[in-house]
Design a protein around this motif. Structure first.
Motif, PDB file in Angstrom:
ATOM      1  N   ALA A 134      15.292   3.398  -3.183  1.00 50.90           N
ATOM      2  CA  ALA A 134      15.084   4.328  -4.287  1.00 50.90           C
ATOM      3  C   ALA A 134      16.273   4.336  -5.239  1.00 50.90           C
ATOM      4  O   ALA A 134      16.100   4.294  -6.470  1.00 50.90           O
ATOM      5  CB  ALA A 134      14.838   5.735  -3.743  1.00 50.90           C
ATOM      6  N   LEU A 135      17.481   4.387  -4.711  1.00 49.32           N
ATOM      7  CA  LEU A 135      18.648   4.458  -5.582  1.00 49.32           C
ATOM      8  C   LEU A 135      18.899   3.140  -6.296  1.00 49.32           C
ATOM      9  O   LEU A 135      19.349   3.130  -7.450  1.00 49.32           O
ATOM     10  CB  LEU A 135      19.873   4.890  -4.771  1.00 49.32           C
ATOM     11  CG  LEU A 135      19.816   6.337  -4.282  1.00 49.32           C
ATOM     12  CD1 LEU A 135      20.990   6.652  -3.363  1.00 49.32           C
ATOM     13  CD2 LEU A 135      19.800   7.304  -5.466  1.00 49.32           C
ATOM     14  N   GLU A 136      18.624   2.024  -5.640  1.00 51.42           N
ATOM     15  CA  GLU A 136      18.669   0.734  -6.344  1.00 51.42           C
ATOM     16  C   GLU A 136      17.701   0.750  -7.523  1.00 51.42           C
ATOM     17  O   GLU A 136      18.046   0.321  -8.632  1.00 51.42           O
ATOM     18  CB  GLU A 136      18.273  -0.399  -5.394  1.00 51.42           C
ATOM     19  CG  GLU A 136      19.396  -1.096  -4.697  1.00 51.42           C
ATOM     20  CD  GLU A 136      18.941  -2.425  -4.094  1.00 51.42           C
ATOM     21  OE1 GLU A 136      19.819  -3.186  -3.662  1.00 51.42           O
ATOM     22  OE2 GLU A 136      17.727  -2.706  -4.064  1.00 51.42           O
ATOM     23  N   PHE A 137      16.497   1.232  -7.275  1.00 50.74           N
ATOM     24  CA  PHE A 137      15.466   1.232  -8.308  1.00 50.74           C
ATOM     25  C   PHE A 137      15.832   2.169  -9.448  1.00 50.74           C
ATOM     26  O   PHE A 137      15.746   1.786 -10.630  1.00 50.74           O
ATOM     27  CB  PHE A 137      14.129   1.624  -7.701  1.00 50.74           C
ATOM     28  CG  PHE A 137      13.062   1.890  -8.721  1.00 50.74           C
ATOM     29  CD1 PHE A 137      12.480   0.839  -9.421  1.00 50.74           C
ATOM     30  CD2 PHE A 137      12.643   3.181  -8.988  1.00 50.74           C
ATOM     31  CE1 PHE A 137      11.506   1.071 -10.379  1.00 50.74           C
ATOM     32  CE2 PHE A 137      11.667   3.429  -9.940  1.00 50.74           C
ATOM     33  CZ  PHE A 137      11.094   2.373 -10.638  1.00 50.74           C
ATOM     34  N   VAL A 138      16.231   3.387  -9.128  1.00 49.23           N
ATOM     35  CA  VAL A 138      16.559   4.361 -10.168  1.00 49.23           C
ATOM     36  C   VAL A 138      17.706   3.844 -11.037  1.00 49.23           C
ATOM     37  O   VAL A 138      17.680   3.972 -12.267  1.00 49.23           O
ATOM     38  CB  VAL A 138      16.908   5.720  -9.537  1.00 49.23           C
ATOM     39  CG1 VAL A 138      17.503   6.658 -10.575  1.00 49.23           C
ATOM     40  CG2 VAL A 138      15.666   6.349  -8.918  1.00 49.23           C
ATOM     41  N   ARG A 139      18.710   3.252 -10.412  1.00 47.80           N
ATOM     42  CA  ARG A 139      19.821   2.699 -11.178  1.00 47.80           C
ATOM     43  C   ARG A 139      19.339   1.614 -12.142  1.00 47.80           C
ATOM     44  O   ARG A 139      19.779   1.528 -13.293  1.00 47.80           O
ATOM     45  CB  ARG A 139      20.855   2.132 -10.208  1.00 47.80           C
ATOM     46  CG  ARG A 139      22.263   1.926 -10.765  1.00 47.80           C
ATOM     47  CD  ARG A 139      22.413   0.689 -11.606  1.00 47.80           C
ATOM     48  NE  ARG A 139      21.873  -0.502 -10.986  1.00 47.80           N
ATOM     49  CZ  ARG A 139      21.582  -1.613 -11.635  1.00 47.80           C
ATOM     50  NH1 ARG A 139      21.742  -1.699 -12.941  1.00 47.80           N
ATOM     51  NH2 ARG A 139      21.086  -2.664 -10.996  1.00 47.80           N
ATOM     52  N   SER A 140      18.377   0.798 -11.695  1.00 49.45           N
ATOM     53  CA  SER A 140      17.941  -0.331 -12.510  1.00 49.45           C
ATOM     54  C   SER A 140      17.060   0.079 -13.680  1.00 49.45           C
ATOM     55  O   SER A 140      16.939  -0.679 -14.649  1.00 49.45           O
ATOM     56  CB  SER A 140      17.189  -1.341 -11.638  1.00 49.45           C
ATOM     57  OG  SER A 140      15.938  -0.823 -11.213  1.00 49.45           O
ATOM     58  N   VAL A 141      16.435   1.257 -13.621  1.00 46.36           N
ATOM     59  CA  VAL A 141      15.550   1.682 -14.710  1.00 46.36           C
ATOM     60  C   VAL A 141      16.130   2.825 -15.524  1.00 46.36           C
ATOM     61  O   VAL A 141      15.556   3.198 -16.549  1.00 46.36           O
ATOM     62  CB  VAL A 141      14.157   2.097 -14.169  1.00 46.36           C
ATOM     63  CG1 VAL A 141      13.485   0.936 -13.461  1.00 46.36           C
ATOM     64  CG2 VAL A 141      14.248   3.314 -13.246  1.00 46.36           C
ATOM     65  N   ALA A 142      17.264   3.379 -15.106  1.00 43.55           N
ATOM     66  CA  ALA A 142      17.839   4.519 -15.813  1.00 43.55           C
ATOM     67  C   ALA A 142      18.446   4.073 -17.147  1.00 43.55           C
ATOM     68  O   ALA A 142      18.872   2.927 -17.299  1.00 43.55           O
ATOM     69  CB  ALA A 142      18.921   5.172 -14.944  1.00 43.55           C
TER      70      ALA A 142
END
Length: 509
Positions: A134-142
């Motif tokens: 989740a945190l990898e993903f959120v960082r990549s789309v933020a």
């Protein structure tokens, strides 16, 4: 009555494992995961086991020490993965960024442990994988941070097609989740055997499930069909060729942004034409040149030369040119057909900050595809492959083949190109599209729709490669639904962190 006090398993484990051993395990994990990444050793199998040592250490240390335990892991992994930072940003800033990214990784592990402790058994094993993915993903789309180049655990598997097939369903977050799940399961099996001399059943089930997914991935890759076609791709190395760069009138350091003199344009054309003719006897269906902005897209003299070469080869030829419109100056991939005429062009969408500072503007988000006898072709340029959504939109528009001129020339750095090349493999597997990529430096590649690399050049070495490719008609779940798994796992993390039920109370007892 004799009453004895039995120490809990966590107390026994924490006593048995010293602070120094915990830090040593964290450093070991940093080296193992660093070695799994494309940058240096590219030993992808370590991605399935390399996190286990630091996870063991985190599970036996109290919460207030966990970030400090995780920090050596994060810094070592970041240093091995982002070796190219100092070359791009300077030594001082590069080292600072390596350390900052290491702290981010440590924070992700700390968040994973917090989530793990809030979940009841048998769900606790999911805490760390959910938080990490989740945190990898959120960082990549933020906003803002989404443009920062921070590597993903899933890239360790870019040469392992059985694992890549999961991307067609979940995208990158699903593969990161599966890698972390396997590591957590190994760590818990070791811990339970050490602390309580018993098998941790959820861990056994998690490993069995991971093995089944990999088995499914291997079985879902079909043999290459008879109806294949060949893609050729060049590495021209003109950005490192002093003789070519000397033909520019631009200030030193800016010569690589585009060819600003007819002499420089001609030299770049001649270099790539010579390389292309080396494989003419192989009759490639497509030829892809690098991202070198070698001429103006509407310059009739150079357009005629490209068209004549396409006719000579009887092939589709993709070149990178400067396209000037009322909106501004674009970096564009231009497709010429076997008849020598221009088929279409596509302006680069995902620009770097330096490109925008130089004067380039992003292209419109109109994902046009072009019909050929070999399948529908979508175009992109270089950094367009770094973000998942551009290739996904091309696939939604009907593209079966994606052709991109690319440039990995960070001052001749050899550590960055494999990371950028890995992006292309992930995009191919996510959307079941074939890829062809020419490179100014770095790696020219041909990739089939299942993420198998069929041709790959050496790093920073002038040459030409050819590889076989084919098309598949179906669109993947990921192509249709996009980042559904990333958003779902993010929602699960938020719900889990708010969990105040019996799972947390039981752990505290």
């Amino acid at each position: 009555m004799l009453i004895t006090r039995t120490r809990t398993a966590p107390e026994n484990a924490a006593t048995a494992m010293s602070w120094g051993i915990s830090l040593a395990l964290a450093v070991l994990s940093g080296f193992l995961i660093g070695a799994s990444m494309p940058t240096l050793l590219d030993w992808g199998f370590l991605g399935w086991v390399g996190l286990a040592p630091v996870l063991i250490a985190l599970n036996v240390q109290p919460p207030h020490r966990r970030f400090l335990v995780a920090l050596p892991f994060g810094i070592v992994w970041s240093a091995m993965t982002h070796l190219w930072y100092p070359a791009l940003f300077g030594v001082g800033m590069g080292i600072f960024l390596v350390a900052a990214v290491g702290a981010f990784y440590a924070g992700v592990l700390q968040a994973g442990m917090a989530l793990q402790e809030r979940l009841p058994e048998p769900l606790r094993i999911l805490g760390m994988p959910v938080a990490w993915a989740a945190l990898e993903f959120v960082r990549s789309v933020a906003p803002v941070v989404g443009d920062w180049w921070i590597e993903l655990l899933a890239k360790s598997q870019w040469r392992f097609p059985p694992a890549l097939q999961l991307l067609a369903i979940t995208g990158v977050p699903g593969l990161s989740f599966l890698l972390m799940l396997a590591n957590v399961a190994i760590a818990l099996l070791i811990l339970e055997t050490w602390r309580q001399q018993r098998v941790h059943l959820p861990a056994v089930l998690a490993l069995a499930g991971s093995a089944l997914i990999l088995g499914w991935g291997a079985l879902s890759i079909p043999p290459a069909p008879d109806a294949q076609f060949r893609i050729a791709a060049t590495v021209d190395l003109v950005n490192q060729d002093r003789a070519v760069q000397a033909l520019s009138r631009l200030p030193v350091g800016q010569e690589g942004y585009y060819a600003d003199t007819p002499e420089m344009s001609q030299a770049i054309f001649d270099t790539n034409a010579t390389l292309t003719r080396q494989v003419a006897a192989l009759r490639p269906a497509f030829v892809v040149w690098p991202e070198n902005e070698f001429a103006d897209a509407d310059d009739p003299a150079f357009a005629a030369q490209v068209g004549a070469l396409a006719r000579e080869l009887n092939a589709y030829l993709v070149v990178d040119m400067v396209w000037r419109t009322s909106e501004g100056m674009h970096d564009a991939a231009v497709l010429f057909g076997p008849d020598g005429n221009e088929v279409g062009r596509h302006a680069k969408i995902n620009l770097t900050g330096d490109e925008q500072a130089f004067g380039f503007v992003p292209g419109p988000r109109d994902f046009q595809v072009f019909t050929t006898p070999y399948g529908n072709v979508g175009l992109g340029v270089c950094w367009d492959r770094h973000v998942p959504w551009i290739t996904r939109e091309l696939a939604r528009a009907g593209a079966h083949v994606v052709l991109m001129p690319v440039d990995d020339d960070f001052y001749g750095n050899r550590w960055f190109p494999p990371l950028h090349a890995a992006d292309s493999v992930l995009r191919a597997a996510e959307n079941r599209v074939a890829f062809g990529l020419g490179a100014t430096s770095g790696i020219a590649m041909v990739i089939d729709p299942y993420g198998r690399i069929t041709a790959e050049s050496a790093i920073n070495q002038r040459g030409v490669v050819t590889g076989e490719a084919f098309t598949v008609p179906e669109r993947t779940l990921y192509t249709r639904l996009g980042d559904w798994f990333g958003w779902s796992i993010t929602g699960a993390m938020v719900i889990g962190l708010l969990w105040q039920g019996r799972g947390r109370a039981h752990h505290q007892q």
